[in-house]
Motif scaffolding. Sequence first.
Motif, PDB file in Angstrom:
ATOM      1  N   SER A  78      83.568 -10.881 -58.074  1.00 63.27           N
ATOM      2  CA  SER A  78      84.357 -11.612 -57.086  1.00 63.27           C
ATOM      3  C   SER A  78      85.541 -10.773 -56.606  1.00 63.27           C
ATOM      4  O   SER A  78      85.900 -10.802 -55.422  1.00 63.27           O
ATOM      5  N   ASN A  82      87.240 -15.758 -53.122  1.00 57.80           N
ATOM      6  CA  ASN A  82      86.264 -16.843 -53.119  1.00 57.80           C
ATOM      7  C   ASN A  82      86.760 -18.012 -53.967  1.00 57.80           C
ATOM      8  O   ASN A  82      87.855 -17.980 -54.548  1.00 57.80           O
ATOM      9  N   LEU A  83      85.936 -19.054 -54.030  1.00 62.19           N
ATOM     10  CA  LEU A  83      86.336 -20.268 -54.735  1.00 62.19           C
ATOM     11  C   LEU A  83      86.639 -19.986 -56.199  1.00 62.19           C
ATOM     12  O   LEU A  83      87.594 -20.542 -56.766  1.00 62.19           O
ATOM     13  N   TRP A  84      85.850 -19.135 -56.819  1.00 64.90           N
ATOM     14  CA  TRP A  84      86.069 -18.830 -58.242  1.00 64.90           C
ATOM     15  C   TRP A  84      87.444 -18.191 -58.460  1.00 64.90           C
ATOM     16  O   TRP A  84      88.206 -18.616 -59.339  1.00 64.90           O
ATOM     17  N   ARG A  94      90.027 -18.311 -56.432  1.00 64.21           N
ATOM     18  CA  ARG A  94      91.085 -19.265 -56.078  1.00 64.21           C
ATOM     19  C   ARG A  94      91.318 -20.268 -57.200  1.00 64.21           C
ATOM     20  O   ARG A  94      92.455 -20.687 -57.453  1.00 64.21           O
ATOM     21  N   THR A  95      90.255 -20.644 -57.885  1.00 64.97           N
ATOM     22  CA  THR A  95      90.395 -21.547 -59.027  1.00 64.97           C
ATOM     23  C   THR A  95      91.183 -20.879 -60.142  1.00 64.97           C
ATOM     24  O   THR A  95      92.093 -21.482 -60.735  1.00 64.97           O
TER      25      THR A  95
END
Length: 470
Positions: free
Chosen positions: A443, A455-457, A459-460
Motif C-alpha cells: 500500500s 488507500n483505505l488500509w 487511511r485506517t
Amino acid sequence: MTTTAADAAAEALRDAAPVAYWTDAPGAPGIRPPLEGGDEADLVVVGAGFTGLWTAWRALDRDPSRSVVVLDAERVAYGATGRNGGFVSSSLTHGLVHGAALWPDQVGALHEEGERNLAELVASIEAAGIECDLRRSGKTTVALQPWQLEGLQEAQRLGEQHGLALELQSGEQVRADVHSPTYLGGLRDRTGTVLIDPARLAWGMAAALERRGVRILERSAVTAIRRRGGGVRVETADGYVDARSAAVATAAYPGPLRRLRNYIIPLYDHVLMTEPLTEAQREAIGWSEGQGMTDGGNQFHYYRPTADGRILFGGWDAVYYRGSRVDPRLEQRDSSHALLARHFFATFPQLAGLRFTHRWAGPIDSTTRFTAAYGTALGGRVAYAVGHTGLGVGAARFSADVALDLLGGEPTSRLRYDIVRRRPVPIPPEPLRNPIVQLTRRSILAADARGGRRNLWLRTLDTFGLGFNS
C-alpha cells in the motif's frame, strides 16, 4: 551495446564487500572476553548498542560509584548501532509532524526534550574526547515528486510554530546546493541533526565506560533474567550476574523478555557505500555543506558524505521476513542492493562509473507508532527500552534515562509523557503478522506511485497512528 541501468548497477556492485563499512575499519577494537562463572553488579545492561551504552553512561552520571556490567550477544556496535547512516536527530517522535499527529498536547514539550537531549549528547561526546567525525551540518529533506512539496511546506509551518528556523527551498535553490536533477524542492534544517561515524562513537563510548569502571563482556547472550532475593540474576550459557536491577536494550534481536516480541517488528534496511570520490566528482555534485539528505516519499532514501570522501546511500526497501526472522544470512539481498544502486545513479547521474565498496543490511526494531516502547518486568527490577525505528541514534540517550527512571521508581518529567506511559499497539503474531506487513508495504509503494494518495488500509492505520517504517 547499450548499457542499461540494471547493468550499470550490477557493475558498480560487483566488488562490494558484504559487510558494514563503519565496522569494517582499521582500528576496530579487539574482541572482549565473554562472561564466565558468577559475577555481581549494581546494574546489568543487556545489549551493547547505543541504548545499552547510554544506559551505562547515564547510570554513572547519576552515581559514579555504581558498578555496571554490560552484556552483548555479539560485540559492541554489532547491530543497528554499527549499520545505520550516522544521522543523530533531535526528534524523539519520529519527526515533528508525526509527533504532532500522535501527541498534540505534548509535542512541544517533547520537542524541547529532544533538543536538550541532542545538545547534551554532543556535549558528552566532546567532553569525553571521542573522535567520531561529529559534524553539525544538519539535514535537507527533498521533494522528488510534486505531491511531496506540500509535506515540506507543512513541516516548515509546524517547525516555525516551535521556534525552528527551517528554510523552504525552491527546486532551483536545492539543486544549486546539491546537484541532482531529481530535486523539485527542499527543506533545510541546520540545527536538528548532527552526523557521526556510528561505530567509532560506540567504540569510543565503550572505551570511555571501561575507563570509568564498567565491565563490558561480549559473546555473552543472555538466556534468562530471574528474580533473586531483592534483585535479579542475569544468566548466560556460561555464567551469571547477580544485580540489583537490569535494563534490556536488545533492539530487533531476540532477548530475554518474550513480551517484547509483541511490540517489535524487525525490518531489514539496506545500505551502500561508494568508493572515495575524485575531486572532479565532488565538484560535479556540489554539496559543499556536507549535510545529511533524505527525500519526502513514504518509501524514502537517506544519504550523506563521509570523512574520507565517500557517499553512504540507504533506505527505501525495508524488508520483513515471515516469522520475524533475524539472521545474518538475510543481510545480503541482491534485489534490494541493486535497486538502491539504480536509485543512486538516478539521483546522481553525473557519477556514472562510480563503484560501491560495501553493501550491507540489518534489522531495525520498528513499532506500530515508529517510536520506542518502554516498561518494566519482574516487579520493577527490570526495565526495557526497545523499538527506536530509524531515529534511534539520538533517542537512545533519552531512552536510557527513561529506563533508569523506571528502575529508580521516582516520578520524573520524562515518565509523565504519553510516549513513555503508553506502549505502542501490539503487532499481531503469525500467521497474521506477515500478511498485514506485506499489505502495508504494498500500500505504501502504491501511494508513492499515485501521487501520495493513500488507500483505505493506510487511511485506517493513519486514524489510529499506526504503521510500519524504517
